[in-house]
Design a protein around this motif. Structure first.
Motif, PDB file in Angstrom:
ATOM      1  N   ALA A  26      -4.809   2.894  -8.462  1.00  0.00           N
ATOM      2  CA  ALA A  26      -6.003   3.500  -8.430  1.00  0.00           C
ATOM      3  C   ALA A  26      -5.913   4.629  -9.585  1.00  0.00           C
ATOM      4  O   ALA A  26      -6.940   4.784 -10.248  1.00  0.00           O
TER       5      ALA A  26
ATOM      6  N   THR B 141     -10.598   7.799  -8.023  1.00  0.00           N
ATOM      7  CA  THR B 141      -9.337   7.371  -7.250  1.00  0.00           C
ATOM      8  C   THR B 141      -9.654   6.685  -6.008  1.00  0.00           C
ATOM      9  O   THR B 141      -9.029   5.545  -5.585  1.00  0.00           O
ATOM     10  N   ASN B 142     -10.372   7.511  -5.207  1.00  0.00           N
ATOM     11  CA  ASN B 142     -10.691   6.740  -3.843  1.00  0.00           C
ATOM     12  C   ASN B 142     -11.322   5.416  -3.830  1.00  0.00           C
ATOM     13  O   ASN B 142     -10.853   4.280  -3.084  1.00  0.00           O
TER      14      ASN B 142
ATOM     15  N   GLU C 217      -9.751  13.434  -6.307  1.00  0.00           N
ATOM     16  CA  GLU C 217      -9.210  12.528  -5.474  1.00  0.00           C
ATOM     17  C   GLU C 217     -10.290  11.398  -4.385  1.00  0.00           C
ATOM     18  O   GLU C 217     -10.089  10.173  -4.376  1.00  0.00           O
TER      19      GLU C 217
ATOM     20  N   SER D 182       0.849  -1.253   0.041  1.00  0.00           N
ATOM     21  CA  SER D 182      -0.116   0.009   0.060  1.00  0.00           C
ATOM     22  C   SER D 182       0.990   1.202  -0.167  1.00  0.00           C
ATOM     23  O   SER D 182       0.323   2.327   0.153  1.00  0.00           O
TER      24      SER D 182
ATOM     25  N   SER E 139       2.536   1.335  -5.786  1.00  0.00           N
ATOM     26  CA  SER E 139       1.411   1.070  -4.620  1.00  0.00           C
ATOM     27  C   SER E 139       0.025   0.863  -5.271  1.00  0.00           C
ATOM     28  O   SER E 139      -0.307   1.151  -6.153  1.00  0.00           O
TER      29      SER E 139
ATOM     30  N   ASN F 182      -8.939   2.881  -5.064  1.00  0.00           N
ATOM     31  CA  ASN F 182      -7.875   2.485  -4.212  1.00  0.00           C
ATOM     32  C   ASN F 182      -8.356   1.391  -3.034  1.00  0.00           C
ATOM     33  O   ASN F 182      -7.706   0.562  -2.951  1.00  0.00           O
ATOM     34  N   HIS F 183      -9.702   1.676  -2.542  1.00  0.00           N
ATOM     35  CA  HIS F 183      -9.900   0.796  -1.641  1.00  0.00           C
ATOM     36  C   HIS F 183     -10.454  -0.709  -2.089  1.00  0.00           C
ATOM     37  O   HIS F 183     -10.220  -1.652  -1.642  1.00  0.00           O
TER      38      HIS F 183
ATOM     39  N   TYR G 231      -2.369   2.939  -4.393  1.00  0.00           N
ATOM     40  CA  TYR G 231      -2.865   4.205  -4.846  1.00  0.00           C
ATOM     41  C   TYR G 231      -2.413   4.386  -6.400  1.00  0.00           C
ATOM     42  O   TYR G 231      -3.252   5.022  -7.031  1.00  0.00           O
ATOM     43  N   ASP G 232      -1.136   3.874  -6.855  1.00  0.00           N
ATOM     44  CA  ASP G 232      -0.844   4.065  -8.164  1.00  0.00           C
ATOM     45  C   ASP G 232      -1.671   3.538  -9.110  1.00  0.00           C
ATOM     46  O   ASP G 232      -1.857   3.963 -10.271  1.00  0.00           O
TER      47      ASP G 232
END
Length: 307
Positions: free
Chosen positions: A143, A169-170, A165, A125, A138, A173-174, A140-141
């Motif tokens: 996502a 994206t959020n 964001e 992560s 990660s 990410n999850h 996030y990347d």
């Protein structure tokens, strides 16, 4: 997991692999604004607005908990959040003395049993250029890459804030984090890590006793965090399906082809949820190769990685 989800998700993957372009201009939201899978927090104007598509049930007493259910168009999930340890407890144990470590072990023996896998999940992560080289990847990347793969036609269906964001994206990410953790390890570990994260942000999620300021904070208040709970649960459901499909475990050798196919299957769910076309990954993509290398090293040379 419900049989209906298994059948629907299997059909979904086979359909998208044959004709992904059919989703370019398809909106799957119903008249109440709900989608059949993952949620997009930026589509809700208030906490009350979100509660129109969720069932939130609080249980008071010595062992309080909250159950969040999401059902739409025949698909449903349920996430339960209890009181327990948080990410802050992990940080205290990591940075503090023996007393902090003993306290965490007593409060959560599961942490001791799964400490290495929790550490591996943490590494996935985070961007860790020192350990994995410049441009480390990660969750996030990944996502961000998912969001960048969205076809421009989606701009006709979604507002600018949905591409921010706190929007796609959020959500991505999850979902991505929970898919990988669940597929490689277990759903229980995915739950444990996700719940520790959410409890650290707003403990009142369990009781529902929010302040007016918390309710009004759409980006970091209960609206955002309950959306995260739902998306975590969808990620776990996808993770279990992809685990069964690819026979994933901590000993899996992640080839570039496997990684690209795995990521594309996650994108297929997101495409279905939001009625948008998302361009696929390819084995030769730099982000695919880098994340495959990272996962292989995490599981083959774990003891050589320092935090």
């Amino acid at each position: 997991m419900r049989l209906s989800f298994i059948l629907i998700f299997g059909l979904l993957l086979s359909h998208l692999s044959c004709d992904v372009t059919s989703h370019k201009k398809l909106s799957v939201k119903n008249k109440n604004g709900c989608t059949p899978g993952a949620l997009l927090g930026t589509q809700y104007t208030s906490f009350d607005d979100l509660k129109k598509v969720l069932i939130i049930e609080y249980t008071k007493g010595i062992f309080p908990k909250v159950a969040v259910s999401h059902s739409c168009q025949g698909h449903s999930i349920r996430s339960v959040l209890h009181s327990g340890v948080t990410e802050k407890d992990f940080e205290k144990a990591r940075d503090g003395g023996i007393q902090n470590k003993l306290m965490l072990a007593l409060r959560s023996p599961y942490f001791v049993l799964r400490r290495d896998d929790i550490k591996r999940s943490y590494i996935m992560s985070r961007r860790m250029g020192k350990q994995f080289g410049e441009g480390d990847i990660s969750f996030y990347d990944l996502a961000l890459a998912f969001k960048n793969h969205i076809d421009p036609s989606a701009e006709q269906l979604y507002a600018d804030k949905d591409f921010s964001e706190k929007g796609f994206t959020n959500t991505f990410n999850h979902i991505i984090a929970q898919v990988f953790i669940t597929a490689i390890y277990t759903e229980r570990l995915g739950d444990y890590i996700a719940d520790a994260h959410e409890r650290a942000r707003i403990p009142e999620l369990i009781t529902g006793e929010f302040t007016e300021d918390q309710v009004a904070d759409l980006g970091n208040g209960p609206l955002d965090n309950y959306v995260d709970l739902v998306n975590n649960e969808w990620g776990q459901e996808i993770g279990k399906q992809l685990d069964a499909k690819y026979k994933i475990c901590r000993h899996t050798a992640w080839t570039d082809t496997l990684m690209s196919e795995f990521l594309n299957d996650i994108q297929s769910h997101c495409s279905w949820s939001f009625g948008i076309y998302i361009a696929p990954f390819h084995p030769e993509d730099k982000i695919v190769r880098k994340f495959a290398h990272k996962l292989n090293r995490i599981h083959q040379d774990f003891n050589t990685i320092s935090l």
